[in-house]
Design an enzyme around this catalytic site. Structure first.
Site, PDB file in Angstrom:
ATOM      1  CG  ASN A   9    -109.049 -45.764  -9.208  1.00  0.00           C
ATOM      2  OD1 ASN A   9    -109.878 -44.597 -10.217  1.00  0.00           O
ATOM      3  ND2 ASN A   9    -109.278 -46.747  -9.183  1.00  0.00           N
ATOM      4  CD1 TRP A  10    -107.965 -38.884  -6.902  1.00  0.00           C
ATOM      5  CD2 TRP A  10    -109.924 -37.463  -7.404  1.00  0.00           C
ATOM      6  NE1 TRP A  10    -107.374 -37.646  -6.368  1.00  0.00           N
ATOM      7  CE2 TRP A  10    -108.996 -37.129  -6.472  1.00  0.00           C
ATOM      8  CE3 TRP A  10    -110.630 -36.847  -7.983  1.00  0.00           C
ATOM      9  CZ2 TRP A  10    -108.236 -35.314  -6.991  1.00  0.00           C
ATOM     10  CZ3 TRP A  10    -110.280 -35.547  -7.133  1.00  0.00           C
ATOM     11  CH2 TRP A  10    -109.577 -34.518  -7.219  1.00  0.00           C
ATOM     12  CG  HIS A  98    -109.772 -50.537 -11.198  1.00  0.00           C
ATOM     13  ND1 HIS A  98    -110.428 -51.030 -10.446  1.00  0.00           N
ATOM     14  CD2 HIS A  98    -108.473 -50.412 -10.535  1.00  0.00           C
ATOM     15  CE1 HIS A  98    -109.889 -51.185  -8.910  1.00  0.00           C
ATOM     16  NE2 HIS A  98    -109.003 -50.392  -9.234  1.00  0.00           N
ATOM     17  CD  GLU A 100    -112.738 -50.703  -7.620  1.00  0.00           C
ATOM     18  OE1 GLU A 100    -113.372 -49.876  -7.973  1.00  0.00           O
ATOM     19  OE2 GLU A 100    -113.040 -50.795  -6.414  1.00  0.00           O
ATOM     20  CD  GLU A 170    -104.846 -51.257  -8.648  1.00  0.00           C
ATOM     21  OE1 GLU A 170    -104.961 -50.889  -7.465  1.00  0.00           O
ATOM     22  OE2 GLU A 170    -106.406 -52.129  -9.454  1.00  0.00           O
ATOM     23  N   GLY A 176    -109.378 -51.540  -1.365  1.00  0.00           N
ATOM     24  CA  GLY A 176    -110.181 -50.763  -0.693  1.00  0.00           C
ATOM     25  C   GLY A 176    -110.688 -51.501   0.325  1.00  0.00           C
ATOM     26  N   GLY A 236    -106.080 -45.696  -4.388  1.00  0.00           N
ATOM     27  CA  GLY A 236    -107.190 -45.673  -4.036  1.00  0.00           C
ATOM     28  C   GLY A 236    -107.552 -45.078  -3.281  1.00  0.00           C
ATOM     29  N   GLY A 237    -107.915 -45.610  -1.823  1.00  0.00           N
ATOM     30  CA  GLY A 237    -108.459 -44.458  -0.821  1.00  0.00           C
ATOM     31  C   GLY A 237    -107.699 -43.386  -0.492  1.00  0.00           C
TER      32      GLY A 237
HETATM   33  P1  PGA Z   1    -107.472 -48.812  -2.745  1.00  0.00           P
HETATM   34  O1  PGA Z   1    -107.722 -49.142  -4.586  1.00  0.00           O
HETATM   35  O2  PGA Z   1    -106.221 -48.890  -2.190  1.00  0.00           O
HETATM   36  O3  PGA Z   1    -108.646 -48.294  -2.018  1.00  0.00           O
HETATM   37  O4  PGA Z   1    -107.703 -50.425  -1.676  1.00  0.00           O
HETATM   38  C1  PGA Z   1    -106.529 -49.196  -4.926  1.00  0.00           C
HETATM   39  C2  PGA Z   1    -106.811 -49.893  -6.618  1.00  0.00           C
HETATM   40  O5  PGA Z   1    -108.316 -49.691  -6.644  1.00  0.00           O
HETATM   41  O6  PGA Z   1    -106.576 -48.904  -7.239  1.00  0.00           O
END
Ligand code: PGA
Length: 259
Positions: A9-10, A98, A100, A170, A176, A236-237
């Site tokens: 996931n960018w 997600h 966020e 998650e 993050g 993510g990262g």
């Molecule tokens: P992260 O993000 O690997 O940067 O912790 C994961 C995500 O939000 O899918």
């Protein structure tokens, strides 16, 4: 055996240059026969880069997709993207719910469930994201919160249709932050998600790929795949660096092969 998935996931990162780097790397790997077929690798860039990435990766084993979609298939919804458009851009996967988006766009479980259904209607493979925040974890109600998210979504989606997608656990506090859930914590939650699905349909529960996400990288990913209910990872990262991402795919392929 359940499908092993590595999804990157960018988020709101990336450039056309990064797209070109990924395309080059994965075309090279495909030509060398180095791309493991037992792992479904998925890249979810910002939707503006989706066509270029999908076109570039055509002919490889990789899939692409989007990070969100709208519940409607078309209409006067400025700034939104319909599932059919994601398909048209070459995507076949999409994230729903997600954390966020739950946090910043205030998406509700009901809305997320409608997005999941809209994704299926558009012939996309949706990933339903669930996870507790730190306060819930510290108060000892993580499983309760996650199961409630799942069950509310299931009221709209239904267990049979959920089976056409995946679930991603998650924990919000691990996203993050560099602080992952321990493999044991993740396994315990995955087990309880599978148990909750099993109450409705045992064969769906056994076939469902459940992904873990939250600060996964090439060093810690193997430990997650040693746990029986962890079938994939959402990154993510570490999905923004092609070398790091490829290492994760290769570690997962080796772990799956030795299962
Ligand atoms: P992260 O993000 O690997 O940067 O912790 C994961 C995500 O939000 O899918």
């Amino acid at each position: 055996m359940r499908q092993a998935v590595v999804a990157g996931n960018w988020k709101m990162h990336g450039t056309r240059q990064l797209v070109a780097e990924f395309v080059q790397k994965f075309i090279d790997r495909q030509q060398l026969g180095a791309e493991p077929s037992q792992v479904q690798t998925v890249i979810l860039p910002p939707v503006g880069f989706l066509a270029e990435l999908s076109d570039g990766l055509r002919g490889t084993h990789l899939a692409t997709g989007a990070q969100d979609l709208h519940t409607h298939s078309k209409g006067a919804f400025t700034g939104e993207t319909a599932g059919s458009m994601i398909r048209d851009l070459g995507g076949s996967w999409v994230l729903t719910g997600h954390s966020e988006r739950r946090q910043y766009q205030k998406e509700t479980d009901r809305q997320i469930a409608n997005k999941f259904v809209a994704a299926l209607d558009a012939d996309l493979c949706p990933i339903l994201c669930v996870g507790e925040n730190l306060e819930d974890r510290e108060a000892g109600r993580a499983e309760q919160v996650v199961t409630a998210q799942l069950n509310t979504a299931l009221q709209t989606i239904g267990i049979k249709r959920l089976a056409a997608g995946c679930v991603a656990y998650e924990p919000v506090w691990a996203i993050g932050t560099g602080q992952t859930a321990t493999p044991d914590q993740a396994q315990q939650m995955h087990h309880s998600i599978r148990a909750a699905l099993g109450v409705l349909d045992e064969s769906v529960a056994q076939a469902m790929s459940i992904l873990y996400g939250g600060s996964v990288n090439e060093k810690n990913v193997e430990a997650f795949f040693k746990r029986r209910d962890i079938d994939g990872v959402l990154i993510g990262g570490a999905s923004l660096n092609v070398e790091q991402f490829v290492m994760i795919v290769d570690v997962v392929a080796a772990a799956v092969a030795s299962r």
